[in-house]
Design an enzyme around this catalytic site. Sequence first.
Site, short mmCIF file in Angstrom:
data_model
loop_
_atom_site.label_atom_id
_atom_site.label_comp_id
_atom_site.label_asym_id
_atom_site.label_seq_id
_atom_site.Cartn_x
_atom_site.Cartn_y
_atom_site.Cartn_z
N HIS A 270 0.84 -1.18 0.05
CA HIS A 270 -0.11 0.07 -0.03
C HIS A 270 0.86 1.32 0.12
CE1 HIS A 270 -3.42 2.33 0.68
NE2 HIS A 270 -3.70 2.00 1.83
N HIS A 309 -2.35 -1.75 -9.65
CA HIS A 309 -3.25 -1.33 -8.91
C HIS A 309 -4.58 -2.11 -8.70
CE1 HIS A 309 -5.94 1.65 -6.68
NE2 HIS A 309 -4.78 2.27 -6.40
N ASP A 365 2.67 5.82 -6.50
CA ASP A 365 4.15 5.81 -5.86
C ASP A 365 5.30 5.57 -6.77
OD1 ASP A 365 3.03 5.71 -3.31
OD2 ASP A 365 2.46 3.66 -3.26
N1 ACO Z 1 4.79 -6.44 -10.60
C1 ACO Z 1 4.85 -7.81 -11.26
N2 ACO Z 1 3.51 -8.31 -11.58
C2 ACO Z 1 2.25 -7.75 -10.84
C3 ACO Z 1 2.36 -6.57 -10.33
C4 ACO Z 1 3.89 -5.74 -9.90
N3 ACO Z 1 3.78 -4.82 -9.34
N4 ACO Z 1 1.15 -6.39 -9.74
C5 ACO Z 1 0.54 -7.28 -10.13
N5 ACO Z 1 1.24 -8.34 -10.73
C6 ACO Z 1 0.66 -9.21 -11.26
C7 ACO Z 1 0.51 -10.52 -10.31
O1 ACO Z 1 1.55 -11.36 -9.96
C8 ACO Z 1 -0.76 -11.42 -11.13
O2 ACO Z 1 -0.25 -12.30 -11.89
P1 ACO Z 1 -1.16 -13.42 -12.24
O3 ACO Z 1 -2.09 -13.26 -12.91
O4 ACO Z 1 -0.04 -14.05 -13.35
O5 ACO Z 1 -1.05 -14.26 -10.98
C9 ACO Z 1 -1.40 -10.23 -11.54
O6 ACO Z 1 -0.54 -9.07 -11.89
C10 ACO Z 1 -2.86 -9.47 -11.00
O7 ACO Z 1 -2.17 -9.17 -9.77
P2 ACO Z 1 -2.88 -9.31 -8.34
O8 ACO Z 1 -1.89 -9.48 -7.26
O9 ACO Z 1 -3.87 -10.08 -8.31
O10 ACO Z 1 -3.54 -7.80 -8.27
P3 ACO Z 1 -4.03 -7.15 -6.86
O11 ACO Z 1 -5.01 -6.29 -7.16
O12 ACO Z 1 -4.38 -8.17 -5.71
O13 ACO Z 1 -2.83 -6.16 -6.35
C11 ACO Z 1 -1.30 -4.49 -5.97
C12 ACO Z 1 -2.53 -4.94 -6.48
C13 ACO Z 1 -1.13 -4.93 -4.46
C14 ACO Z 1 -1.25 -2.95 -5.89
C15 ACO Z 1 -0.18 -5.16 -6.69
O14 ACO Z 1 -0.21 -4.59 -8.04
C16 ACO Z 1 1.18 -4.69 -6.22
O15 ACO Z 1 1.69 -5.57 -5.29
N6 ACO Z 1 1.82 -3.61 -6.65
C17 ACO Z 1 3.22 -3.34 -6.27
C18 ACO Z 1 3.25 -2.61 -4.91
C19 ACO Z 1 2.47 -1.27 -5.14
O16 ACO Z 1 2.97 -0.57 -6.21
N7 ACO Z 1 1.53 -0.87 -4.37
C20 ACO Z 1 1.04 0.51 -4.38
C21 ACO Z 1 -0.35 0.54 -4.99
S1 ACO Z 1 -0.87 1.95 -4.86
C22 ACO Z 1 -1.17 2.52 -3.16
O17 ACO Z 1 -1.64 1.75 -2.52
C23 ACO Z 1 -1.08 3.77 -2.87
#
Ligand code: ACO
Length: 430
Positions: A270, A309, A365
Site C-alpha cells: 500500500h 493497482h 507511488d
Molecule cells: N509487478 C509484477 N507483477 C504484478 C505486479 C507488479 N507490481 N502487480 C501485480 N502483478 C501481477 C500478479 O502477479 C498477477 O499475476 P498472475 O495473474 O500471473 O498471477 C496479476 O498481476 C494480478 O495481480 P494481483 O496481485 O491479483 O493484483 P491485486 O489487485 O491483488 O494487487 C497491488 C494490487 C497490491 C497494488 C499489486 O499490483 C502490487 O503488489 N503492486 C506493487 C506494490 C505497489 O506498487 N503498491 C502500491 C499500490 S498504490 C497504493 O496503495 C497507494
Amino acid sequence: MPTESLTITDNRTGKKYEVPIADGTIRAPDLRQIKTSDDDFGLMSYDPAFMNTVSCRSAIAFIDGDRGILEYRGYPIEQLAEKSTFLEVAYLLVHGELPTKTQLADWSTQIANHYMLHENIKKFIDGFHHEAHPMGMLLSTVGALSTFYPESKNIFDAATRRKQIHRLLGKMPTLAAYAHRHCLGLPYEYPDPRLSYVGNFMAMLWKRTGAEDRYTPHPALERALDILLILHADHEQNCSTSAMRVVGSSHPDPFCATAAAIGALFGPLHGGANEEVLKMLREIGSKDKVPDYIKRVKTGEMKLMGFGHRVYKNYDPRASIIKKAAYDVFAVTGTNPMLELAIELERIALSDDYFVSRKLYPNVDFYSGLIYEALGFPAEMFTVLFAVARTAGWLAQWQEMLLDKEQKIARPRQVFTGHRQRTYVPMAQR
Ligand code: ACO
C-alpha cells in the site's frame, strides 16, 4: 419485485429466488434465504480481500479504474491539483463542497490552532530509538493522542467530532516533522502559524535552528508538496481507509481509528510502496540492468514496485500529474539521477506483454519518491507524507461512516476449515 432483479436457481434444491438489484449490486444478506433445509444457515458470498464486495455507500471519491478517472466530490483530480490547495481539498472532502473565502479562512485558522503538540508528546518521541522508523513513531503518537483528549470518544456530537478533525489535520504535520527531526537528532521546531499549512510543515522539517530566524519556503517546492498532498488526500475504499472505517465502526475515538489506518498504510503493498520503489531503483542501479530486472519480475521473483493497482487498469491519473510535477521540482533542485532509470523502467514495462496483458501501469507511488527525495526527504519519510495527506480522506470517510444509518460494527463471516469437537488430550499422552 423491482424492475432490476436477479433470478437465482439453487441446483441443490431446484428452488428459484428473486433478488433485487440496486446500484449494480445485490445485498449479500438477501442470499441468506437460499437454504437447503430449515436449519441451514443460508448462502453467503466468499470474497477474500474484498475483490468484489461493496462495503458502503460513499459520496467522497469516485474512481473509474478502466478510464483512469479520479474525482473528489465530483471535481477531477487534475483540476484540483492545478487550482486548489491541500487545505481547500481537505475541506471539500470533509464538508462535501468547496469552501467560500470566509469558510476557508476559518477552517485554516481552526486547523492552525491545533498545530502545537502537548509537551509530553515530545517526550514520547524522545523515547524512540534514533533509528526508529518515522511511520512507527507517527502511528504510536497518533494513538497516544487518544489519551490526551478523552472527550474525543464523544463521536456522535458534531462539535466534538469537528474539533478532532481540526486537531488531527493540525497535528499530523507536526508529528511527522518531529519524527523526522528525531531521526536526525535535531531539536524540534515549533510550528509557525504565519506560514501556509505546507509552508509551516516545511519550516518544522527544515528550519535550521539557531541559523534562521524565519524560514521562507521556496514557492515552487511549497506548491509541489501541496500538489502531492492533494493527490494523496483520498482514494475511496483502499486498505487503510477500510481499516479506518472498520476500526471506527466499533466507535473508538478517531485517534485510535487513525492509528489503525496508519498501520495499514505502512505496508509495502500500500503506501509503503513509494519507499520500496526507491530501494528498487537503487538496486537496479543503471539503465542497462533494466531488461534483466524485468525478466526477474516476470519469473515471479519479485514485483515491480510502484506498478499495478487493484482498481486502476489504466494509467493512474495521479502518476501522470506527479510525473509533470517532478520536472517543476527538478528545475529548482537539479534532476534526480534515478529519474532516467524510472522512465526507462516504465518504457520497457509498458511495451512488455506481461505488463500490458495484466494491465499493470505506474501507480501514484512510482514517481512520488523521486520528488520527495529531491525535496530532501529520506526514503523512510515518504509514507509519512502519504499519511499526512490521507488523514483528510480518512476523517471524511470516518465521519461519513458514523453518520450512515446502515452501518454497524464491521464483522465479516468465515468458512470454518478447522477440526470440530475433539476431546482434550492430556500432556502425557501427546
Ligand atoms: N509487478 C509484477 N507483477 C504484478 C505486479 C507488479 N507490481 N502487480 C501485480 N502483478 C501481477 C500478479 O502477479 C498477477 O499475476 P498472475 O495473474 O500471473 O498471477 C496479476 O498481476 C494480478 O495481480 P494481483 O496481485 O491479483 O493484483 P491485486 O489487485 O491483488 O494487487 C497491488 C494490487 C497490491 C497494488 C499489486 O499490483 C502490487 O503488489 N503492486 C506493487 C506494490 C505497489 O506498487 N503498491 C502500491 C499500490 S498504490 C497504493 O496503495 C497507494
